[in-house]
Scaffold this motif. Structure first.
Motif, PDB file in Angstrom:
ATOM      1  N   ILE A  20       0.839  -1.201   0.000  1.00  0.00           N
ATOM      2  CA  ILE A  20       0.000   0.000   0.000  1.00  0.00           C
ATOM      3  C   ILE A  20       0.875   1.254   0.000  1.00  0.00           C
ATOM      4  N   MET A  21       1.925   1.250   0.852  1.00  0.00           N
ATOM      5  CA  MET A  21       2.835   2.389   0.924  1.00  0.00           C
ATOM      6  C   MET A  21       3.549   2.594  -0.415  1.00  0.00           C
ATOM      7  N   ILE A  22       3.994   1.504  -1.023  1.00  0.00           N
ATOM      8  CA  ILE A  22       4.699   1.599  -2.295  1.00  0.00           C
ATOM      9  C   ILE A  22       3.774   2.146  -3.384  1.00  0.00           C
ATOM     10  N   PHE A  23       2.518   1.717  -3.378  1.00  0.00           N
ATOM     11  CA  PHE A  23       1.540   2.204  -4.363  1.00  0.00           C
ATOM     12  C   PHE A  23       1.334   3.711  -4.210  1.00  0.00           C
ATOM     13  N   ILE A  24       1.188   4.167  -2.979  1.00  0.00           N
ATOM     14  CA  ILE A  24       0.980   5.599  -2.721  1.00  0.00           C
ATOM     15  C   ILE A  24       2.201   6.407  -3.156  1.00  0.00           C
ATOM     16  N   ILE A  25       3.390   5.919  -2.789  1.00  0.00           N
ATOM     17  CA  ILE A  25       4.633   6.625  -3.141  1.00  0.00           C
ATOM     18  C   ILE A  25       4.819   6.649  -4.654  1.00  0.00           C
ATOM     19  N   ALA A  26       4.501   5.534  -5.318  1.00  0.00           N
ATOM     20  CA  ALA A  26       4.633   5.469  -6.770  1.00  0.00           C
ATOM     21  C   ALA A  26       3.741   6.505  -7.445  1.00  0.00           C
ATOM     22  N   LEU A  27       2.509   6.632  -6.974  1.00  0.00           N
ATOM     23  CA  LEU A  27       1.600   7.638  -7.543  1.00  0.00           C
ATOM     24  C   LEU A  27       2.123   9.045  -7.282  1.00  0.00           C
ATOM     25  N   PHE A  28       2.704   9.247  -6.100  1.00  0.00           N
ATOM     26  CA  PHE A  28       3.279  10.549  -5.750  1.00  0.00           C
ATOM     27  C   PHE A  28       4.431  10.897  -6.701  1.00  0.00           C
ATOM     28  N   LEU A  29       5.180   9.874  -7.134  1.00  0.00           N
ATOM     29  CA  LEU A  29       6.302  10.083  -8.053  1.00  0.00           C
ATOM     30  C   LEU A  29       5.838  10.139  -9.515  1.00  0.00           C
ATOM     31  N   LYS A  30       4.525  10.131  -9.706  1.00  0.00           N
ATOM     32  CA  LYS A  30       3.915  10.217 -11.039  1.00  0.00           C
ATOM     33  C   LYS A  30       4.168   8.978 -11.897  1.00  0.00           C
ATOM     34  N   VAL A  31       4.326   7.842 -11.228  1.00  0.00           N
ATOM     35  CA  VAL A  31       4.400   6.570 -11.952  1.00  0.00           C
ATOM     36  C   VAL A  31       2.992   6.239 -12.425  1.00  0.00           C
ATOM     37  N   ARG A  32       2.873   5.700 -13.629  1.00  0.00           N
ATOM     38  CA  ARG A  32       1.558   5.358 -14.165  1.00  0.00           C
ATOM     39  C   ARG A  32       0.823   4.405 -13.215  1.00  0.00           C
ATOM     40  N   PRO A  33      -0.492   4.587 -13.003  1.00  0.00           N
ATOM     41  CA  PRO A  33      -1.241   3.746 -12.051  1.00  0.00           C
ATOM     42  C   PRO A  33      -1.060   2.251 -12.288  1.00  0.00           C
ATOM     43  N   LYS A  34      -1.028   1.829 -13.562  1.00  0.00           N
ATOM     44  CA  LYS A  34      -0.864   0.405 -13.859  1.00  0.00           C
ATOM     45  C   LYS A  34       0.482  -0.102 -13.357  1.00  0.00           C
ATOM     46  N   MET A  37       0.552  -0.114  -9.533  1.00  0.00           N
ATOM     47  CA  MET A  37      -0.184  -1.262  -9.013  1.00  0.00           C
ATOM     48  C   MET A  37       0.677  -2.535  -9.077  1.00  0.00           C
ATOM     49  N   MET A  38       1.381  -2.740 -10.196  1.00  0.00           N
ATOM     50  CA  MET A  38       2.225  -3.924 -10.335  1.00  0.00           C
ATOM     51  C   MET A  38       3.407  -3.869  -9.365  1.00  0.00           C
ATOM     52  N   SER A  39       3.933  -2.672  -9.128  1.00  0.00           N
ATOM     53  CA  SER A  39       5.013  -2.520  -8.139  1.00  0.00           C
ATOM     54  C   SER A  39       4.533  -2.967  -6.768  1.00  0.00           C
ATOM     55  N   ALA A  40       3.321  -2.535  -6.414  1.00  0.00           N
ATOM     56  CA  ALA A  40       2.745  -2.923  -5.131  1.00  0.00           C
ATOM     57  C   ALA A  40       2.551  -4.433  -5.047  1.00  0.00           C
ATOM     58  N   PHE A  41       2.038  -5.020  -6.122  1.00  0.00           N
ATOM     59  CA  PHE A  41       1.825  -6.474  -6.145  1.00  0.00           C
ATOM     60  C   PHE A  41       3.144  -7.232  -6.008  1.00  0.00           C
ATOM     61  N   TYR A  42       4.162  -6.770  -6.740  1.00  0.00           N
ATOM     62  CA  TYR A  42       5.463  -7.434  -6.666  1.00  0.00           C
ATOM     63  C   TYR A  42       6.037  -7.360  -5.251  1.00  0.00           C
ATOM     64  N   ALA A  43       5.808  -6.229  -4.569  1.00  0.00           N
ATOM     65  CA  ALA A  43       6.293  -6.082  -3.194  1.00  0.00           C
ATOM     66  C   ALA A  43       5.619  -7.104  -2.281  1.00  0.00           C
ATOM     67  N   GLY A  44       4.301  -7.219  -2.407  1.00  0.00           N
ATOM     68  CA  GLY A  44       3.575  -8.190  -1.587  1.00  0.00           C
ATOM     69  C   GLY A  44       3.982  -9.620  -1.879  1.00  0.00           C
ATOM     70  N   VAL A 273      11.906 -10.822  -8.193  1.00  0.00           N
ATOM     71  CA  VAL A 273      10.504 -10.375  -8.176  1.00  0.00           C
ATOM     72  C   VAL A 273      10.356  -9.165  -7.266  1.00  0.00           C
ATOM     73  N   PHE A 274      10.953  -9.238  -6.084  1.00  0.00           N
ATOM     74  CA  PHE A 274      10.837  -8.166  -5.100  1.00  0.00           C
ATOM     75  C   PHE A 274      11.457  -6.871  -5.635  1.00  0.00           C
ATOM     76  N   ALA A 275      12.581  -7.003  -6.356  1.00  0.00           N
ATOM     77  CA  ALA A 275      13.247  -5.825  -6.901  1.00  0.00           C
ATOM     78  C   ALA A 275      12.362  -5.092  -7.914  1.00  0.00           C
ATOM     79  N   LYS A 276      11.465  -5.841  -8.569  1.00  0.00           N
ATOM     80  CA  LYS A 276      10.564  -5.223  -9.551  1.00  0.00           C
ATOM     81  C   LYS A 276       9.607  -4.233  -8.883  1.00  0.00           C
ATOM     82  N   ALA A 277       9.449  -4.342  -7.571  1.00  0.00           N
ATOM     83  CA  ALA A 277       8.581  -3.408  -6.859  1.00  0.00           C
ATOM     84  C   ALA A 277       9.213  -2.027  -6.788  1.00  0.00           C
ATOM     85  N   PHE A 278      10.549  -1.977  -6.725  1.00  0.00           N
ATOM     86  CA  PHE A 278      11.240  -0.709  -6.528  1.00  0.00           C
ATOM     87  C   PHE A 278      11.852  -0.152  -7.807  1.00  0.00           C
ATOM     88  N   THR A 279      12.123  -1.019  -8.776  1.00  0.00           N
ATOM     89  CA  THR A 279      12.781  -0.561 -10.010  1.00  0.00           C
ATOM     90  C   THR A 279      12.004   0.537 -10.734  1.00  0.00           C
TER      91      THR A 279
END
Length: 484
Positions: A20-34, A37-44, A273-279
């Motif tokens: 959830i935190m990664i999803f919020i931060i990603a949106l804040f950084l203007k990463v595309r929602p799709k 969302m995948m970054s968040a999933f990869y983190a989980g 897989v986990f690294a794909k959450a942050f890349t």
């Protein structure tokens, strides 16, 4: 409010809260929602994978280590039962919960003001590392504000150390503008830097003890999977020295060999897989910075770029990297042996031994994957850590039992080799619980000097660390690493 936070985190856990935190931060950084969302999933998915592997492997390695202890007949009263008990206790204390809520706010303020170049809020889960020391201090002193102050002070110098090694970590592990920033795994930056001239004097920098060298010289026997088999066989034999004539012993030895090989093979896959959450987040930071530079008509020089900042990522991103996991696994039997031989040591590392790859990441990055240097640094620093956890055994046991974590039957004193075997953290803790303004003042002055030095000489510090890294034979960055 604190109870509500505790209930929320207990109900959902890190595998939900972190995404959830990664999803919020990603949106804040203007990463595309799709992509966000995948970054968040990869983190989980990554965190779940880490949890499954460690949960399955921990009792296996614990059993072998206990057999090694039984074989030697040596009794050490402070038993490592893993970091999980400390994590639970940190969320059970008022100091810990207060830090969890307001620590996030402070982390955002420090970043916004430019006091730190590390965006720590992206690594929220690892805040329990600060919380557990505050809980221990409150258990000893009953001084709420002093204990909370200790947690925040530990956050401050952790951010400095994380920034010092950030350029090296980012370059070595191949994640742009990212660094690790957990209290329990960052202080190894200190021996990695201070002891490096000594290791070079002894010629350790010329030894090509790297995964790529293993692979070139040993062929199939240099692969992480095969090394896992060999290391598992050695550890299995050490755990069954008195029973080598039995079928059961050899069954356990060979099973453990395969199990360790499985960990060394599967963990890098989960890490990938986990690294794909942050890349995507790190790439977006890099992209935005390049656009800013182009608008300013300047070319980016990452060492001298005053606007460069780093995303704090979980240590799990680097766990499965070949040099990291190989060095960490080699240190398992070494640290058990040292625990037996070290005069005055009372700590028996067991469960957290599987965390050793997490614990050496900063050393690996700074020494450019020189496994021999990683082991040498680990022996020195973690040996001092054994003394720290021996001293803190009574305090840690009391705090953990007081704040709600169960202690295994038959165990007198407990510790966490990963959380508590920390020489520098123990020194700062000792200064604060003394409640002596002089010792606390010394800590603050040292911090301010470090902060001033980093702000004024950051490019020179990074350049020096890169020159240090270049003196090591073998690895020269992520492009030469063994592919997962």
């Amino acid at each position: 409010m604190l109870n509500a936070v505790n209930n929320f985190f207990s109900a959902f856990g890190a595998t939900v809260v972190v995404p959830i935190m990664i999803f919020i931060i990603a949106l804040f950084l203007k990463v595309r929602p799709k992509v966000a969302m995948m970054s968040a999933f990869y983190a989980g998915v990554g965190l779940t994978g880490f949890g499954w592997i460690i949960t399955e492997f921990t009792p296996v390695v614990t059993k072998i280590i206990r057999q090694m202890v039984k074989t030697t007949g040596i009794n050490l009263p402070v038993v490592d039962i893993g970091w999980q008990a400390g994590s639970l206790a940190s969320f059970g204390s008022s100091v810990g919960l207060t830090f969890f809520v307001f620590g996030l706010i402070v982390e955002l303020i420090l970043f916004a003001l430019g006091i730190t170049k590390v965006f720590m809020a992206s690594n929220l889960w690892n805040n329990f590392g600060f919380m557990v020391w505050g809980a221990m201090a409150y258990y000893v002193t009953h001084n709420f504000w002093l204990s909370l102050g200790l947690s925040f002070f530990m956050l401050l110098y952790t951010l400095i150390l994380a920034e010092i090694q950030a350029d090296r970590w980012s370059d070595y592990y191949g994640v742009k503008n990212a660094t690790v920033c957990s209290l329990h795994n960052i202080e190894q930056t200190i021996p990695a830097i201070l002891l490096d001239p000594l290791w070079n004097l002894l010629g350790l920098n010329k030894v090509k003890m790297t995964p790529s060298a293993f692979k070139d010289k040993l062929g199939v026997f240099g692969e992480p999977t095969t090394l896992g088999i060999l290391l598992g066989f050695i550890i299995g034999v050490l755990g069954n020295l008195k029973d080598l004539g039995t079928l059961q012993a050899w069954g356990q030895i060979l099973q453990f060999s395969i199990q360790l090989a499985a960990v060394m093979t599967i963990f890098p896959l989960v890490t990938n897989v986990f690294a794909k959450a942050f890349t995507p987040l790190a790439d977006e930071i890099d992209k935005n910075r390049k656009q800013e530079s182009q608008a300013e008509g300047k070319e980016i020089d990452k060492i001298n770029d005053k606007k460069r900042w780093f995303l704090a990522v979980d240590d799990g991103v680097g766990y499965g990297e070949p040099a990291t996991i190989i060095a960490g696994v080699i240190l398992i039997p070494i640290m058990v042996l040292i625990a037996f031989l070290l005069p005055g040591n009372k700590t028996l590392p067991i469960v957290d031994l599987i965390s050793l790859p997490f614990m050496v990441e900063s050393i690996v990055a700074i020494t450019r994957g020189n496994i021999l240097k990683v082991i040498a640094n680990g022996i020195v620093w973690f040996s001092l850590g054994l003394y720290a956890s021996s001293w803190l055994g009574t305090i840690y046991t009391g705090a953990v039992s007081h704040y709600g974590a169960a202690i295994p039957a038959g165990v007198v004193l407990i510790t966490s080799f990963n959380l508590i075997a920390r020489p520098m953290n123990a020194l700062v803790f000792a200064a604060f619980i003394s409640q002596n303004p002089v010792w606390i003042g010394v800590c603050v002055v040292v911090y301010l000097v470090m902060l001033f030095g980093l702000r004024k000489y950051r490019p020179q510090i990074w350049t020096y660390l890169n020159k240090m890294a270049d003196k090591n034979a073998g690895y020269s960055g992520s492009s030469e690493k063994i592919e997962y």
